[in-house]
Design an enzyme around this catalytic site. Sequence first.
Site: not given
Length: 287
Positions: A205, A229, A279
């Site tokens: 991430d 996110s 993502q």
Amino acid sequence: MTSVNDLLDILILEQLSENEFEGTSETVGSPNVFGGQVLAQAINAAYRTITNNRVLHSMHSYFLEAGNLSLPIRYQVSIMRDGGSFSVRRVTASQNGTVIFILSASFHKDEKGYEHQIQMEPNVAQPEDLMSWSDLLEQFGEMLPKKTKTFLEIPRPVEFKPTQIPNPFEKKNLPPYADIWFKLKGDTSSLDLPTKQKILTYISDYNILSVAIQPHASKAHWGNLQTASLDHSMWYFRDFDLDDWLLFSLESPSTSNARGFAKGHIFTRDGKLVASVAQEGLMRPIV
């Protein structure tokens, strides 16, 4: 956090009941809980309900609300299926009764089959020839934008070495690609595969949304964008070691409608593809 042991202390959860677990949070420089932490903790919870030695091969998740750093996070695991080859778990994370995150994870028994993979860029710069985030802070700390300097000052259990370092003062659009080496701080020789997968997920991430900002860097930066996110998916292909540098090779195929999409592949130094990541994140201009 300054080492892999500190990271593991955060990722390993307290068991409250058979399928319910609780974790605490550590800041990475954001006022909210780091998405990678929630991802890795949710995988920890899911793994704790797997009793047949199956290994995580994919997960898909959505971030629903910003996590509060001062509150514990409770993870409820639902056993969706235990079939002949695959086991599926659904994890719901909540704070004060509000669901902040959901994850579905699939685990597979060990099976033999065909193999192929894409190749790592052959001419990528090696980590020994690059500057780390710590090096940047030490050499250029007083010249960096305040927000960047504050972010780099946070102690981390992982070191990052980007192959290209954009000049934060140069208002120039950049290609939607990035290659970033990373390595854990501390001894990782005794970690099993499930633990390494949790750590890899935590690290995945970092950096990923930044590649979606690069094509708009003449106007957009972290200071004038609201970012978060929105979802995160990951596929785990092969076992790997964490005692050497790994390469996160990133690209952003598209940004639109105040959202940026990015994907990446994680390679060992010798070119073994161990995981892929995708993502989509919020990229809302602040006006």
